[in-house]
Design an enzyme around this catalytic site. Structure first.
Site, PDB file in Angstrom:
ATOM      1  CG  ASP A  75      -0.235   0.028   2.537  1.00 20.95           C
ATOM      2  OD1 ASP A  75       0.773  -0.676   2.683  1.00 20.95           O
ATOM      3  OD2 ASP A  75      -0.695   0.756   3.450  1.00 20.95           O
ATOM      4  CD  GLU A 129       4.167   0.483   7.013  1.00 16.40           C
ATOM      5  OE1 GLU A 129       4.961   0.739   7.934  1.00 16.40           O
ATOM      6  OE2 GLU A 129       3.823   1.319   6.144  1.00 16.40           O
ATOM      7  CD  GLU A 130       2.809   4.043   4.395  1.00 14.72           C
ATOM      8  OE1 GLU A 130       2.831   4.646   5.476  1.00 14.72           O
ATOM      9  OE2 GLU A 130       3.800   3.955   3.650  1.00 14.72           O
ATOM     10  CD  GLU A 158       8.896   0.282   5.833  1.00 11.21           C
ATOM     11  OE1 GLU A 158       8.976   1.322   5.153  1.00 11.21           O
ATOM     12  OE2 GLU A 158       7.822  -0.172   6.266  1.00 11.21           O
TER      13      GLU A 158
END
Length: 356
Positions: A75, A129-130, A158
């Site tokens: 995402d 994840e965001e 990341e």
């Protein structure tokens, strides 16, 4: 619509990054990209592929002595006039280029093109994840199938600008409250101003000396800051309540329980409510796969100043670190971009580590 993740695209990490960026996948809208990733991986005979929600898990099962993880989220934050991608000979621009579709592309590239790695590998391509932790794909997998997270070492792709950032800080939010007595502003002596009382809370924050801790050669600098102040009733009323929201970023040698004790000591005498907390992750660089990975980078690791999903693995006793081609300073920005040579270098390093 044909799947853009063709074998030719999977073989080129730069073009693979662009293909992923050009599939819009703002948090909560990952179905299309998860479908494409699943279809591409199911064509790889050396992988066992599973789907949980919009999370795709692919595993090698070669009977190796150790298992490692490569994980990247699918995402992005909301688009800001930066979709689809654009590119010149050096740079690719677009939503998610840095955080973290260039890193996710590296994991997908390895999954498709390294059929016999020196370790067994579990690849995670996960959703949300965001956004809030309850929707995080790795949390969902951990709740439903915790055995899938078992490994000897994990790499989260990341953005780190091609360096190794080990472990991560813990994070805690709290509300510090002051109280007073409401009164008419023209007769303020009949009341007690809760906002004025918050001045001492702010003075303590201003005078706070942040601790810096070195763990396995990695420095973690703590921080305690006010992030929001709320209070007041009306323009002619002495307020009887005020709240100062604080954020504490703590080194991974503290547990959340120890961090809470510290906060309550700092704000002794005040009403303190802990509203959110997540543990940090120790570097764990002594694990053999981690040591071998670090040796290939040729540069000393630094501590991750921030929270990432490495903490989920650390909580399971799996050492983990962050490594990806994106620049973390560009994450979530309108002009987010990634340098093409960073993608290529990251792919080469991961291939040397997994395929040597």
């Amino acid at each position: 619509m044909p799947n853009p993740l063709t074998p030719q695209v999977l073989a080129d990490p730069v073009m693979l990054t662009r293909a992923l960026v050009d599939i819009e996948s703002v948090s909560g809208n990952e179905k299309e990209i998860a479908d494409a990733v699943q279809e591409a991986l199911e064509a790889c005979a050396h992988l066992r592929v599973e789907r949980i929600g919009h999370n795709v898990i692919a595993r090698t099962e070669l009977g190796r002595a150790q298992r490692v993880v490569l994980a990247g989220h699918l995402d992005t934050v909301p688009i800001a006039d930066n979709f689809p991608s654009t590119m010149d000979e050096k740079i690719m621009w677009g939503c998610g280029t840095s955080d973290m579709k260039s890193g996710t592309a590296l994991a997908l590239h390895m999954a498709a093109t390294v059929p016999a790695p020196r370790y067994d590998v579990t690849y995670f391509f996960y959703e949300c994840e965001e956004v809030e932790a309850a929707r995080n794909g790795l949390k969902i997998i951990g709740d439903l199938r915790p055995e899938l997270l078992e490994a000897d070492f994990a790499v989260l792709l990341e953005p780190t600008y091609g360096a190794v950032e080990a472990g991560c800080q813990g994070t805690m939010r709290a509300v510090v409250r002051t109280s007073g007595t409401r009164a008419h502003a023209a007769r303020s002596w009949l009341g007690s101003n809760a906002i004025h009382k918050a001045g001492e809370v702010l003075r303590r924050l201003d005078a706070y000396q942040a601790r810096s801790v070195e763990i396995d050669g990695c420095a973690y600098r703590e921080g305690l800051n006010a992030v929001r102040v709320t209070g007041g009733v009306a323009g002619n009323v002495i307020p009887d309540a005020c709240e100062v929201e604080v954020n504490f970023r703590f080194a991974p040698d503290r547990t959340p329980e120890q961090a809470e004790v510290h906060l309550r000591e700092v704000f002794g005498g005040y009403d303190v409510e802990i509203t959110d907390s997540a543990p940090g992750a120790l570097p764990g660089l002594g694990a053999p796969p981690a040591a071998e990975f670090l040796a290939l980078t040729g540069a000393p690791p630094t501590g991750k100043l921030g929270w990432t999903d490495v903490a989920r693995f650390a909580a399971l006793g799996v050492p983990a670190l962050n490594f990806g081609p994106g620049d973390p300073n560009l994450a979530h920005k309108r002009d987010e971009h990634v340098e093409l040579d960073k993608i290529v270098a990251g792919a080469e390093l991961l291939r040397r580590w997994l395929a040597s």
